[in-house]
Design a protein around this motif. Sequence first.
Motif, PDB file in Angstrom:
ATOM      1  N   TYR A   4       0.839  -1.199   0.000  1.00 30.13           N
ATOM      2  CA  TYR A   4       0.000   0.000   0.000  1.00 30.13           C
ATOM      3  C   TYR A   4       0.875   1.249   0.000  1.00 30.13           C
ATOM      4  O   TYR A   4       0.743   2.130  -0.832  1.00 30.13           O
ATOM      5  N   ASN A   5       1.808   1.283   0.942  1.00 32.93           N
ATOM      6  CA  ASN A   5       2.695   2.422   1.097  1.00 32.93           C
ATOM      7  C   ASN A   5       4.126   1.932   1.223  1.00 32.93           C
ATOM      8  O   ASN A   5       4.371   0.972   1.958  1.00 32.93           O
ATOM      9  N   ILE A   6       5.052   2.607   0.540  1.00 37.76           N
ATOM     10  CA  ILE A   6       6.465   2.315   0.795  1.00 37.76           C
ATOM     11  C   ILE A   6       6.918   3.302   1.866  1.00 37.76           C
ATOM     12  O   ILE A   6       6.680   4.501   1.753  1.00 37.76           O
TER      13      ILE A   6
ATOM     14  N   THR B  16       1.340  -5.990  14.895  1.00 37.93           N
ATOM     15  CA  THR B  16       1.761  -4.842  14.092  1.00 37.93           C
ATOM     16  C   THR B  16       0.984  -4.784  12.775  1.00 37.93           C
ATOM     17  O   THR B  16       0.129  -5.620  12.510  1.00 37.93           O
ATOM     18  N   GLY B  17       1.314  -3.800  11.921  1.00 33.84           N
ATOM     19  CA  GLY B  17       0.639  -3.633  10.619  1.00 33.84           C
ATOM     20  C   GLY B  17      -0.476  -2.598  10.732  1.00 33.84           C
ATOM     21  O   GLY B  17      -1.006  -2.338  11.826  1.00 33.84           O
ATOM     22  N   GLY B  18      -0.831  -1.999   9.603  1.00 25.96           N
ATOM     23  CA  GLY B  18      -1.803  -0.902   9.591  1.00 25.96           C
ATOM     24  C   GLY B  18      -3.143  -1.241  10.243  1.00 25.96           C
ATOM     25  O   GLY B  18      -3.742  -0.393  10.912  1.00 25.96           O
ATOM     26  N   ASN B  19      -3.612  -2.503  10.087  1.00 21.37           N
ATOM     27  CA  ASN B  19      -4.934  -2.833  10.654  1.00 21.37           C
ATOM     28  C   ASN B  19      -4.912  -2.890  12.171  1.00 21.37           C
ATOM     29  O   ASN B  19      -5.975  -2.870  12.811  1.00 21.37           O
ATOM     30  N   ALA B  20      -3.712  -2.975  12.743  1.00 24.60           N
ATOM     31  CA  ALA B  20      -3.617  -2.974  14.211  1.00 24.60           C
ATOM     32  C   ALA B  20      -4.049  -1.622  14.771  1.00 24.60           C
ATOM     33  O   ALA B  20      -4.243  -1.481  15.968  1.00 24.60           O
ATOM     34  N   ASN B  21      -4.207  -0.627  13.884  1.00 28.56           N
ATOM     35  CA  ASN B  21      -4.709   0.678  14.330  1.00 28.56           C
ATOM     36  C   ASN B  21      -6.202   0.654  14.670  1.00 28.56           C
ATOM     37  O   ASN B  21      -6.696   1.584  15.287  1.00 28.56           O
ATOM     38  N   PHE B  22      -6.906  -0.375  14.207  1.00 28.98           N
ATOM     39  CA  PHE B  22      -8.335  -0.432  14.555  1.00 28.98           C
ATOM     40  C   PHE B  22      -8.473  -0.483  16.068  1.00 28.98           C
ATOM     41  O   PHE B  22      -7.854  -1.342  16.722  1.00 28.98           O
TER      42      PHE B  22
HETATM   43  N1  LIG Z   1      -6.092   4.008  11.480  1.00 28.61           N
HETATM   44  C1  LIG Z   1      -6.315   2.926  10.731  1.00 28.61           C
HETATM   45  N2  LIG Z   1      -7.400   2.174  10.939  1.00 28.61           N
HETATM   46  C2  LIG Z   1      -7.634   1.095  10.174  1.00 28.61           C
HETATM   47  N3  LIG Z   1      -6.829   0.676   9.157  1.00 28.61           N
HETATM   48  C3  LIG Z   1      -5.742   1.387   8.927  1.00 28.61           C
HETATM   49  C4  LIG Z   1      -5.407   2.540   9.690  1.00 28.61           C
HETATM   50  N4  LIG Z   1      -4.241   3.032   9.222  1.00 28.61           N
HETATM   51  C5  LIG Z   1      -3.868   2.235   8.187  1.00 28.61           C
HETATM   52  N5  LIG Z   1      -4.766   1.263   8.014  1.00 28.61           N
HETATM   53  C6  LIG Z   1      -4.785   0.244   6.961  1.00 28.61           C
HETATM   54  O1  LIG Z   1      -3.595  -0.499   6.986  1.00 28.61           O
HETATM   55  C7  LIG Z   1      -3.317  -0.971   5.664  1.00 28.61           C
HETATM   56  C8  LIG Z   1      -1.853  -0.724   5.369  1.00 28.61           C
HETATM   57  O2  LIG Z   1      -1.104  -1.362   6.359  1.00 28.61           O
HETATM   58  P1  LIG Z   1       0.466  -1.512   6.226  1.00 28.61           P
HETATM   59  O3  LIG Z   1       1.072  -0.166   6.083  1.00 28.61           O
HETATM   60  O4  LIG Z   1       0.915  -2.379   7.354  1.00 28.61           O
HETATM   61  O5  LIG Z   1       0.508  -2.309   4.860  1.00 28.61           O
HETATM   62  P2  LIG Z   1       1.653  -2.380   3.815  1.00 28.61           P
HETATM   63  O6  LIG Z   1       2.939  -2.602   4.561  1.00 28.61           O
HETATM   64  O7  LIG Z   1       1.614  -1.238   2.867  1.00 28.61           O
HETATM   65  O8  LIG Z   1       1.192  -3.647   3.021  1.00 28.61           O
HETATM   66  P3  LIG Z   1       1.609  -5.175   3.191  1.00 28.61           P
HETATM   67  O9  LIG Z   1       2.000  -5.373   4.634  1.00 28.61           O
HETATM   68  O10 LIG Z   1       0.385  -5.933   2.797  1.00 28.61           O
HETATM   69  O11 LIG Z   1       2.736  -5.334   2.233  1.00 28.61           O
HETATM   70  C9  LIG Z   1      -4.208  -0.200   4.709  1.00 28.61           C
HETATM   71  O12 LIG Z   1      -5.209  -1.056   4.204  1.00 28.61           O
HETATM   72  C10 LIG Z   1      -4.799   0.894   5.581  1.00 28.61           C
HETATM   73  O13 LIG Z   1      -6.122   1.225   5.192  1.00 28.61           O
END
Ligand SMILES: Nc1ncnc2c1ncn2[C@@H]1O[C@H](COP(=O)(O)OP(=O)(O)OP(=O)(O)O)[C@@H](O)[C@H]1O
Length: 416
Positions: free
Chosen positions: A21-23, A332-338
């Motif tokens: 999603y993001n680098i 960890t990971g973005g979804n852990a922000n939920f």
């Molecule tokens: N505050 C938040 N609440 C819910 N979801 C979030 C929040 N912030 C980021 N995300 C979700 O987390 C996801 C991105 O997470 P992360 O940055 O860990 O992924 P990534 O490293 O880019 O991808 P991957 O780990 O699959 O290679 C996105 O789908 C984003 O919508």
Amino acid sequence: MPGGTWRDNPDKCILFDNGAYNIKYGTTATEGDPKTMFNAIGKDRSTLSFFVGNEVLEKLNKGQTNLTLTFPLVRGLLHDSDIETMIWKKIFSSFGKKKKVDEKTSCFCLTTPPVLPDIVLERYGEMVFEDFGFDAFFKTSGQSMLCEFAKDYFKDDEIDDECQLILDSGFSFTYAVPIFGGMPIKHASTRIDIGGKLMTNLLTEIISYKEYNLTGETLLVNDIKEHLCYVSTEFDNDLEKCKNKDTEILKEYVLPDYNTTKKGYPRDFDPMRQSAEQIITMGNSRFTVPEVLFNPSNINIHQAGIPEMISQCINKCPEAMENLLYRNIIITGGNANFTGFAERCELEMIGDESIQHPTGFKPDSADLRIFLTPNPEFNTWHGLQMFTKRDDFEDYVVTKQEYEDEGVRAFRRYNL
Ligand SMILES: Nc1ncnc2c1ncn2[C@@H]1O[C@H](COP(=O)(O)OP(=O)(O)OP(=O)(O)O)[C@@H](O)[C@H]1O
């Protein structure tokens, strides 16, 4: 251009936590958090011109909605290396003249999924050494680097030095990866095919069916998800509250009109409010969407939910590690922000009457400790930065010469 080589100049270790999603990027010398680059391109459907990385976000935020997005990583793996090259070049050019990347004297450090097919590894080797011409390449799983971060960050909590279990819920997937001595135990790594992308798509479908058609408005729906969705720790209760139109759960999201407002925003639900804006009312989809991480069968994905996946993963490891892994789970990971994510994992692991798995997923004899990293999206990158400062970092690096002599086998020398 900074002098020296990556061996003596921390500006010359270029660090990419290459998320689908993001680098997240920077160098060993970066202070504070890394920068981020949207890992996609957007093609204008009418003019066919295209925008790269964060340019896409700028266009979308200005209300340009006729962009077709293409992500170079699909299901976590490199799918289109030409697009990825464009996005990496965009990042390198953002370093500016003073810190211009000189590939011949720099080391490129990249995170990848824990299990990487040889064909993808080969393509990364070609990109780094042949297309860009870097002097050295360090490739590692993101989970190993997250461990590096967590061992330092949680040292006062006596996190185990050798043995941890990383639960990483990102854009494409959710992984459970056991780590021993800094290295992932690959055969025990487990994954469910649910990440942020699927949840955003699911929410798009729900909103488009019930309220407005938001198909193609991926970033807008993503924003709604990030602001308003949460993981319920009392699922049945929350459903009941929704039926009763409880304002504790009901929320509104005001859509941008791209005229006076460019960005949508959430607000409390007020049945008495007369409003001219276009509004989405969010009820049970606030928690039924993230619920799929815990009950994938709700959307016909026949895989275990997160807590069961963790216990399946631990069961694949040697018995002697069982207690240690349950005592050192790092989320960890973005979804852990939920909101509620870590609490729900804990409730289900232990077992609780208020959720669907009252008996729990861990053996009674095992203690449970869950560590939630403070800034889940950036911690892997910080771990990578810490790793590149280690005295033995060079032992893990493949140089151009080694790559030319050994090819892809050079990357198999270590297992990170
Ligand atoms: N505050 C938040 N609440 C819910 N979801 C979030 C929040 N912030 C980021 N995300 C979700 O987390 C996801 C991105 O997470 P992360 O940055 O860990 O992924 P990534 O490293 O880019 O991808 P991957 O780990 O699959 O290679 C996105 O789908 C984003 O919508």
